[in-house]
Design a protein around this motif. Structure first.
Motif, PDB file in Angstrom:
ATOM      1  N   GLU A  16       0.819  -1.214   0.000  1.00  0.00           N
ATOM      2  CA  GLU A  16       0.000   0.000   0.000  1.00  0.00           C
ATOM      3  C   GLU A  16       0.852   1.262   0.000  1.00  0.00           C
ATOM      4  O   GLU A  16       0.557   2.241  -0.699  1.00  0.00           O
ATOM      5  CB  GLU A  16      -0.930  -0.002   1.219  1.00  0.00           C
ATOM      6  CG  GLU A  16      -1.933   1.135   1.219  1.00  0.00           C
ATOM      7  CD  GLU A  16      -2.907   1.064   2.385  1.00  0.00           C
ATOM      8  OE1 GLU A  16      -3.667   2.040   2.572  1.00  0.00           O
ATOM      9  OE2 GLU A  16      -2.900   0.059   3.106  1.00  0.00           O
ATOM     10  N   ASN A  17       1.947   1.239   0.776  1.00  0.00           N
ATOM     11  CA  ASN A  17       2.847   2.398   0.843  1.00  0.00           C
ATOM     12  C   ASN A  17       3.473   2.685  -0.518  1.00  0.00           C
ATOM     13  O   ASN A  17       3.480   3.832  -0.990  1.00  0.00           O
ATOM     14  CB  ASN A  17       3.944   2.141   1.884  1.00  0.00           C
ATOM     15  CG  ASN A  17       4.989   3.241   1.914  1.00  0.00           C
ATOM     16  OD1 ASN A  17       4.689   4.398   2.181  1.00  0.00           O
ATOM     17  ND2 ASN A  17       6.233   2.870   1.635  1.00  0.00           N
ATOM     18  N   ALA A  18       3.986   1.644  -1.175  1.00  0.00           N
ATOM     19  CA  ALA A  18       4.627   1.818  -2.479  1.00  0.00           C
ATOM     20  C   ALA A  18       3.611   2.270  -3.530  1.00  0.00           C
ATOM     21  O   ALA A  18       3.901   3.147  -4.356  1.00  0.00           O
ATOM     22  CB  ALA A  18       5.288   0.513  -2.925  1.00  0.00           C
ATOM     23  N   THR A  19       2.407   1.699  -3.496  1.00  0.00           N
ATOM     24  CA  THR A  19       1.363   2.078  -4.450  1.00  0.00           C
ATOM     25  C   THR A  19       0.971   3.540  -4.281  1.00  0.00           C
ATOM     26  O   THR A  19       0.816   4.274  -5.259  1.00  0.00           O
ATOM     27  CB  THR A  19       0.121   1.177  -4.288  1.00  0.00           C
ATOM     28  OG1 THR A  19       0.502  -0.184  -4.504  1.00  0.00           O
ATOM     29  CG2 THR A  19      -0.966   1.550  -5.289  1.00  0.00           C
ATOM     30  N   ASN A  20       0.821   3.962  -3.029  1.00  0.00           N
ATOM     31  CA  ASN A  20       0.449   5.357  -2.755  1.00  0.00           C
ATOM     32  C   ASN A  20       1.518   6.329  -3.245  1.00  0.00           C
ATOM     33  O   ASN A  20       1.204   7.343  -3.881  1.00  0.00           O
ATOM     34  CB  ASN A  20       0.216   5.570  -1.260  1.00  0.00           C
ATOM     35  CG  ASN A  20      -1.127   5.031  -0.800  1.00  0.00           C
ATOM     36  OD1 ASN A  20      -2.066   4.947  -1.578  1.00  0.00           O
ATOM     37  ND2 ASN A  20      -1.221   4.654   0.466  1.00  0.00           N
ATOM     38  N   LEU A  21       2.784   6.022  -2.951  1.00  0.00           N
ATOM     39  CA  LEU A  21       3.876   6.945  -3.279  1.00  0.00           C
ATOM     40  C   LEU A  21       4.265   6.898  -4.754  1.00  0.00           C
ATOM     41  O   LEU A  21       4.447   7.940  -5.391  1.00  0.00           O
ATOM     42  CB  LEU A  21       5.102   6.635  -2.412  1.00  0.00           C
ATOM     43  CG  LEU A  21       4.982   6.972  -0.928  1.00  0.00           C
ATOM     44  CD1 LEU A  21       6.200   6.466  -0.168  1.00  0.00           C
ATOM     45  CD2 LEU A  21       4.829   8.475  -0.719  1.00  0.00           C
TER      46      LEU A  21
END
Length: 257
Positions: free
Chosen positions: A199-204
């Motif tokens: 989720e963190n990588a997708t958001n950023l």
């Protein structure tokens, strides 16, 4: 892979081209429809502009880090990664200890392809633009992108991702095959799995950047025809550039030939 952007407020149509950053030379080609779009456009916009000497220097400097891999991960993790690195490259991990995990990951990704000569769509587009003296610009700066990668793939997650080499290789090859068929949804599904992009990588890496770009794109193409060339992953899903531009009232249609 190529979409036409239209709106009553635009003097001319522009184009959105979804790319893959690495392709084997034998599989590499720029579709004729993209070449036509380049011929009728006045500017090429990439994610980052590595033709700019300052940007290239920033990118090259990112190849070394202040923190060695042996300082980032535990001795046990280093040993496991060293074994993987040796089996795939024939070299010791200590030889690249200073480059950091994200750069080792990119290097190992190149070893997943069934070729030694790898080509870049973005590099080819820059050559085409240079021949016709077309200006080249970017949606963001190299320093910003490099910093974002570090935040999107912190040490623990980056290590886990690298150790998934064999499964990622299988999915990467499936994604490349889907991309050759212009099925960018299937290509993204192969590489957008949670074990590769949490989720963190997708958001950023996707959601935030897509939103930032969609704020910039309308002004860039306001009075001229532009080819925007970005990774195909940025085009798909409800947070993709295509859908976000449509929500702003732009008409995006696939260019089929």
């Amino acid at each position: 892979v190529l979409w036409k952007i239209e709106h009553p407020s635009l003097e001319k149509a522009s184009y959105l081209y979804g790319t893959m950053h690495m392709l084997c030379e034998d599989d590499f080609s720029i579709p004729s429809k993209v070449l036509k779009a380049m011929e009728t456009s006045e500017e090429l916009i990439l994610e980052i502009n590595l033709q700019d000497p300052n940007e290239l220097m920033v990118f090259q400097n990112s190849m070394t880090t202040n923190k060695k891999i042996s300082e980032e991960i535990s001795p046990e993790q280093f040993q496991k990664l060293d074994s993987l690195f040796k089996s795939k490259t024939g070299a010791d991990l200590m030889q690249v200890d200073q480059v950091g995990l994200s750069n080792v990951n990119m290097f190992l990704m190149s070893k997943m392809l069934s070729c030694t000569t790898i080509k870049s769509i973005e590099a080819e587009l820059m050559l085409i633009a240079n021949k016709s003296e077309m200006p080249i610009n970017s949606l963001e700066k190299a320093a910003f992108q490099m910093e974002l990668i570090k935040l999107a793939y912190p040490t623990d997650f980056a290590y886990k991702q690298i150790m998934l080499f064999d499964s990622y290789k299988k999915d990467l090859l499936a994604a490349l095959e889907a991309y050759q068929q212009e099925d960018i949804e299937a290509a993204f599904q192969a590489l957008g799995k949670k074990e590769y992009m949490d989720e963190n990588a997708t958001n950023l890496m996707l959601k935030k950047r897509n939103t930032d770009w969609v704020e910039k794109i309308p002004e860039i193409m306001k009075s001229k025809s532009v080819v925007f060339a970005v990774g195909a992953a940025h085009l798909v899903n409800d947070y993709g550039v295509i859908n976000q531009l449509r929500e702003k009232g732009y008409r995006l249609t696939p260019v089929l030939n």
